[in-house]
Structures are given as C-alpha cells and as structure tokens.
Design an enzyme around this catalytic site. Structure first.
Site, PDB file in Angstrom:
ATOM      1  N   GLY A   1       0.550  -1.527  -0.057  1.00 25.28           N
ATOM      2  CA  GLY A   1      -0.174  -0.282   0.073  1.00 25.28           C
ATOM      3  C   GLY A   1       0.391   1.441  -0.064  1.00 25.28           C
ATOM      4  N   CYS A   2       1.263   1.906   0.468  1.00 22.61           N
ATOM      5  CA  CYS A   2       1.063   3.455   0.135  1.00 22.61           C
ATOM      6  C   CYS A   2       1.988   3.408   1.625  1.00 22.61           C
ATOM      7  CB  CYS A   2       0.141   4.462   1.808  1.00 22.61           C
ATOM      8  SG  CYS A   2       0.937   5.901   1.788  1.00 22.61           S
ATOM      9  N   PHE A   3       3.543   3.758   0.523  1.00 27.61           N
ATOM     10  CA  PHE A   3       4.932   3.713   1.179  1.00 27.61           C
ATOM     11  C   PHE A   3       4.863   5.004   2.152  1.00 27.61           C
ATOM     12  CE2 PHE A   3       6.017   5.535  -3.308  1.00 27.61           C
ATOM     13  CZ  PHE A   3       5.978   7.015  -2.760  1.00 27.61           C
TER      14      PHE A   3
END
Length: 181
Positions: free
Chosen positions: A14-16
């Site tokens: 997902g979002c880094f």
C-alpha cells in the site's frame, strides 16, 4: 559489524508513506527508502505510477542488520500492518500500485516468504485468502525526495495525522519488542 549481516528487503503493501513510518521504528533497520518496483516503465515518477499504467507498486526498500532483526520478523510486521487479502487495494487507496507483494532479493527470502504465505492461508489467519504475491526483485526506483521520511517531515498533514499516526501507534503497541528505544 560484518557485512554479511546487512540485507535488503523490499515490500509493497500500500502507501509507502505508511510503510516507511512503521519500518523506520524497528530496531536493526538501518534505512528505509520509498520507491517503485515491478513495472515496465524505466525511471517512473510518482505521477506516472499513480496512473496505474506503469505496473509499478509503491514499495519500500529496507536495509537491515539481520543480527538484530530477522527477515522473518520483518515479514511478521509486513503482514500485521496491512490487509494482505485485498487485491490492488489498501483502505481508500485503489489500484495496482497499492498491491501486496514481496520482492525477494535472495533464494532464502523467497523460501521464507512463500512459506509464510502458505502458513497464513493454511491456518486461515485472515479468514480470507492472502493474495500477496512473492516475486523476484527487479529494478527498484527511488521515489522523489519529497516522499522520503514523509511522516516525520509532515506530521501536521491530515493524511499523516488521520491515517499514518494511528497505524504507527498500533504497531508500537503490538510490536513493542521490535521498536527502537
């Protein structure tokens, strides 16, 4: 420190920004860098990856000292801090760039990751099948500088306060033994 104790792990979950903020807190992790991997476009930008057409995933490259934290322990954190049962989605983030994928850098990492996924599915840990792919690492492209250390540099941003901060606090609560003092 012996150089053979330093390894690299690459996770897409997902979002880094969220992933970086969590893995930075682990004792034995030396460096975490956000970037893009698993796609067909050379030197993609964030804007390119967000279109979903490059086939890259938002990911983090983790440099760690395996005498202080094992790959197995990193896998535990990886699977506990995102939903590995949703295809191409994490929360409100939708698209192939938000997929759950482990990019191994050694045969041992491949074997450990595949076994971990197999056990999670056999034990029905998530009540749904784990869809996390295990793939050989390809070229990792570092994200633009403004993405690095995003949570620590932007705590006042609403996404950091409403999404990342609760995830970090949950991680710190459940993985106290891993957190750098």
């Amino acid at each position: 420190m012996n150089l053979t104790e330093i390894e690299t792990a690459i996770f897409a979950n997902g979002c880094f920004w969220c992933s970086e903020a969590i893995f930075q807190k682990i004792n034995g992790v030396k460096e975490v860098k956000p970037g893009y991997i698993g796609g067909k476009t050379e030197n993609p930008t964030y804007e390119d990856v967000c279109t979903g057409t490059t086939e890259h995933a938002e990911a983090i490259e983790i440099v760690f000292d395996n005498s202080l934290v094992t790959y197995q322990e990193l896998l535990e954190v990886f699977f506990a801090t995102h939903d590995p049962t949703t295809l191409n989605r994490q929360g409100n983030d939708v698209g192939t760039q938000y997929r759950s994928e482990i990019f191994y850098t050694t045969k041992d990492q491949k074997d450990q990751a595949e076994l971990f996924v197999k056990i999670l599915n056999q034990e029905n840990i998530f009540d749904k099948p784990v869809v996390t792919k295990v793939s050989k690492a390809s070229t990792f492209y570092f994200a633009e500088n403004y993405h690095r250390d995003y949570f620590n540099n932007n705590p006042e941003k609403s996404y950091c306060a409403m999404v990342i901060s609760p995830k970090v606090k949950k991680f710190e609560k459940f993985f106290q033994e891993y957190v750098t003092k």
